[in-house]
Design an enzyme around this catalytic site. Structure first.
Site, mmCIF file in Angstrom:
data_model
loop_
_atom_site.group_PDB
_atom_site.id
_atom_site.type_symbol
_atom_site.label_atom_id
_atom_site.label_comp_id
_atom_site.label_asym_id
_atom_site.label_seq_id
_atom_site.Cartn_x
_atom_site.Cartn_y
_atom_site.Cartn_z
ATOM 1 N N GLU A 442 -60.777 80.451 -32.080
ATOM 2 C CA GLU A 442 -59.643 79.517 -31.975
ATOM 3 C C GLU A 442 -58.973 79.518 -30.602
ATOM 4 O O GLU A 442 -57.752 79.460 -30.496
ATOM 5 C CB GLU A 442 -58.598 79.816 -33.067
ATOM 6 C CG GLU A 442 -59.142 79.856 -34.469
ATOM 7 C CD GLU A 442 -59.944 78.612 -34.843
ATOM 8 O OE1 GLU A 442 -59.701 77.532 -34.274
ATOM 9 O OE2 GLU A 442 -60.834 78.729 -35.691
ATOM 10 N N GLY A 443 -59.784 79.575 -29.576
ATOM 11 C CA GLY A 443 -59.248 79.609 -28.215
ATOM 12 C C GLY A 443 -59.159 81.031 -27.732
ATOM 13 O O GLY A 443 -58.422 81.847 -28.292
#
Length: 593
Positions: A442-443
Site C-alpha cells: 500500500e505504498g
C-alpha cells in the site's frame, strides 16, 4: 500461546481513546461498553480457535496456482464463512447498507486481534470490506444492489487492482484501457500485478475494482477511471452468468504471508472482460484514495499485530529459557548457582521493552487514527474538518511506523531466542518473514514519507500540522501537572520543536522550487515525525494509567521510560541529519554506483 494483551487493548480503547464518550454519539446509540466487550471477547474466541492454531500450517502449506485457479488452505473455508455470518466484513458500514455501524475504532480493534492471531487471514476480509465500502460510497444504486450484499456475506471476494508491470507504484503510468460499449458497460483490457486475495476456492465470484483509462482520456492521473469488473458476470436476478475473462495468470511465491495469495491478473486476454464505471469518468484515483487510505491504516495495523504476536512469543521463551547466571556484587558469577532465566538479564529486558514499546505505541496510534475517523462521522462543520485533517496527517505515519518499527521489533524478538530464533521449529522466523512486506504494501515507506512531507505537512498552509501540534501540546500541559510525567512532557516538547526546526530548514528549498532537495530526506523526516507521534501516544498512556492497579501502572510507566530513554533520544540525531548541509543523495552521479 498469547499473541496480544486484552487488558492493554481495553485500556487503550477506554482510558486513552475515550470509547465511552464516543458511544454517546447518536450514530453509535445501539452500542454500550458491555456490548463492545462481548464483541471483543467473541473475536478473541474466534481467533483462538479458528485462526491462531493454523498460522504455521498456512505458511508450510501456502496458496498455490493450479489449473488456472488459486487454491488456499482448507481452513479458509470455515473462517471466511464464519466471518460473513458474524458480520465482520461490513462491521463499520452504515446499517442502511447492511453494515453493523460499529465505531471505526472497534472495527480496527477486532481486526488487530485477528491479525495478531494469524496475519495470513484478515486481508481476505479487509479487502472485501474496503471494496464494498467504496462501491457503496461512489457506485450507482444498481451496482450497489448487484454486488455489495454477497460481498458482505463473504460469498464473493473483493479486491483493489492498481499496480501494473510497467508502472509499479506510479499510477500516472497505468495503461489498462476501457472501451465504452455504448450500453453503460466498458470492455476492459490490461494486466494487473500484486493483487492480493484475488482468487480462491471458497468464493463464488470476485469483484475487482480496477483503475483503467477510457479511450481518449487525459494523460497522467487525471485520466484514470474506476470500474467494477466481476470475475463472473451477474444476471439481473443476482445469479452468476458467463465467465468475464478475468484470468489468473499466476501466483507470486513470496518470502512471507504465504497463505495470503498474491496474483497476476489479465483482463480481456481470453475474451471480453466487461466492467462498469464507478462514479464519474477520470475520477478513479480520487475515489480509490478512500480504499487506499483505509488500506494504509489496515497495513500499519497488521504490522502492529505481527509485532505483537512476535513479542509474546519471545516473552514466553525468555520466561522459560535458563541460561547464564546473574552477576554478584563482586562482578563475578557463582558457577555453583543454578542458571537464571534469560528474562533476568538486563539486555534481554531491554529487548523485551523495545518490543513492548513499539507494539503498544503502534496500536495506540492506529486507534488514534480510527478515533479521528469516528469523530468525522459524528460531528459537523469545522469540527468535522478538524478531525479530517488530523486523520489525513496521521495516516501515512500510521502506515509507516508500525511497519518499520514493527519490523525492528520482530527482529529484536528473534534475537531474544538466539540461535533458536533462526530455526524453523520456532515461529519467530515466520513472523520475521511475514512482517517484511508490510513496509512495502500500500505504498512503500518512501512513498508514505513523500506524502507526509510533500503533501500532508504543508496542505492548507500547514493547517493539519497546527492541529496536531495543538493535540500534542494538550497532552504535554496535562502531563506537566503530574510529577511522575514532567520529565517526559518536557522531552516531548523539545522533540516536537525539532520538527519545527527541520521545517524551517527545509521550506526555503520548496519556496525556491528545489523540490528534490526539499524531499530528499523525507524518509528521515518520517522517522523523526513518527517517533515524536509515538512519544505523544506514550505520554497519553502515562496520563491514563495513573488510576490503574499497581502492576499494570508499573508496566506502562517502565515502558514509557524505556521509550523516552532509548527512542526519543534519537530525535536529536535525526534533526541533525535533516538539517545537515550535505546534499550527497541529490548531487551524487549514478556513475558512482
Amino acid at each position: 500461546m498469547q499473541y496480544y494483551d486484552p487488558k492493554t487493548l481495553s485500556f487503550l480503547l477506554t482510558n486513552v481513546h475515550h470509547l465511552e464518550e464516543l458511544l454517546k454519539a447518536e450514530r453509535y446509540a445501539n452500542y454500550d461498553k458491555q456490548s463492545i466487550d462481548m464483541l471483543l471477547e467473541a473475536i478473541k474466541d474466534f481467533s483462538d480457535t479458528a485462526l491462531f492454531p493454523y498460522i504455521k500450517e498456512m505458511d508450510e502449506k501456502p496458496s498455490v496456482f493450479k489449473d488456472g485457479r488459486v487454491v488456499v488452505h482448507e481452513q479458509f473455508g470455515p473462517i471466511l464463512k464464519k466471518a460473513g455470518e458474524m458480520g465482520l466484513i461490513g462491521a463499520f458500514m452504515d446499517e442502511k447498507d447492511n453494515g453493523m455501524q460499529l465505531p471505526v475504532m472497534i472495527f480496527n480493534a477486532l481486526y488487530f486481534i485477528m491479525e495478531a492471531a494469524n496475519n495470513h487471514v484478515p486481508g481476505y476480509m479487509g479487502l472485501t470490506a474496503g471494496a464494498a465500502n467504496l462501491i457503496v460510497t461512489f457506485g450507482s444504486e444498481e451496482i450497489k444492489k448487484k454486488y455489495v450484499p454477497k460481498m458482505l456475506e463473504m460469498q464473493w471476494g473483493g479486491t483493489m487492482c492498481l499496480t501494473e508491470p510497467q508502472a509499479g507504484s506510479s499510477l500516472s503510468d497505468i495503461t489498462s484501457s476501457a472501451k465504452n460499449l455504448g450500453d453503460g458497460s466498458y470492455s476492459i483490457k490490461g494486466q494487473k500485478i500484486f493483487i492480493s486475495a484475488s482468487d480462491h476456492q471458497f468464493a463464488d465470484n470476485f469483484i475487482h475494482l480496477v483503475l483503467a483509462r477510457i479511450e481518449g482520456a487525459p494523460a497522467g492521473t487525471k485520466g484514470v477511471s474506476l470500474f467494477v469488473v466481476p470475475q463472473y458476470r451477474v444476471n439481473d436476478d443476482g445469479s452468476l452468468g458467463d465467465y468475464n475473462h478475468v484470468d489468473v495468470v499466476g501466483e507470486f511465491e513470496k518470502l512471507g504471508q504465504r497463505g495470503y495469495c498474491t496474483n497476476h491478473l489479465a483482463f480481456g486476454d481470453s475474451g471480453e472482460s466487461i466492467g462498469y464505471l464507478v462514479g464519474e469518468e477520470n475520477k478513479g484515483l480520487t475515489y480509490m484514495f478512500q480504499l487506499m487510505n483505509e488500506a494504509r491504516i489496515a497495513t500499519g495495523r497488521m504490522g502492529a499485530g505481527i509485532a505483537s504476536a512476535a513479542y509474546y512469543a519471545s516473552l514466553q521463551y525468555a520466561k522459560e529459557r535458563p541460561q547464564g547466571r546473574k552477576l554478584q556484587s563482586t562482578g563475578k558469577k557463582d558457577p555453583n548457582e543454578e542458571q537464571t532465566l534469560i528474562i533476568n538479564h538486563p539486555d534481554v529486558k531491554r529487548m523485551l521493552l523495545h518490543q513492548k514499546a513499539i507494539v503498544e505505541g503502534s496500536l495506540s496510534l492506529i486507534l488514534q487514527c480510527a478515533y479521528y475517523l469516528d469523530k468525522q462521522l459524528t460531528v459537523e462543520g469545522e469540527e468535522k474538518n478538524k478531525y479530517h485533517l488530523l486523520a489525513e496527517i496521521l495516516t501515512p505515519v500510521a502506515k509507516t511506523y508500525p511497519s518499520e518499527a514493527g519490523k525492528e521489533a520482530v527482529d529484536t524478538g528473534l534475537q531474544v531466542l538466539g540461535g533458536y530464533g533462526f530455526m524453523m521449529d520456532f515461529i519467530l522466523q515466520q513472523y520475521y518473514r511475514d512482517i517484511r512486506i508490510i513496509s512495502i504494501y500500500e505504498g512503500t515507506t518512501g512513498i508514505q514519507s513523500l506524502d507526509l512531507l510533500g503533501r500532508k505537512v504543508t496542505m492548507m498552509e500547514g493547517a493539519a500540522m497546527k492541529l496536531l501540534a495543538k493535540e500534542i501540546e494538550e497532552a504535554i500541559v496535562a502531563a506537566m501537572a503530574k510529577e511522575e510525567l514532567k520529565t517526559y512532557a518536557n522531552k516531548l516538547g523539545e522533540s516536537a520543536k525539532m520538527i519545527e526546526v527541520c521545517m524551517t530548514h527545509l521550506m526555503p528549498y520548496a519556496m525556491q522550487g528545489n523540490h528534490e532537495r526539499y524531499l530528499a530526506d523525507a524518509t528521515i523526516f518520517m522517522d523523526l515525525f513518527g517517533t515524536v507521534v509515538i512519544g505523544w501516544q506514550w505520554l497519553k498512556m502515562g496520563l491514563a494509567v495513573m488510576d490503574e492497579d499497581a502492576a499494570f501502572k508499573e508496566s506502562k510507566l517502565h515502558t514509557l521510560d524505556y521509550f523516552y530513554k532509548y527512542e526519543m533520544s534519537r530525535c536529536r540525531g535525526l534533526q541533525k541529519t535533516i538539517c545537515h548541509p550535505s546534499e550527497v543523495n541529490v548531487k551524487v552521479g549514478v556513475e558512482v554506483f
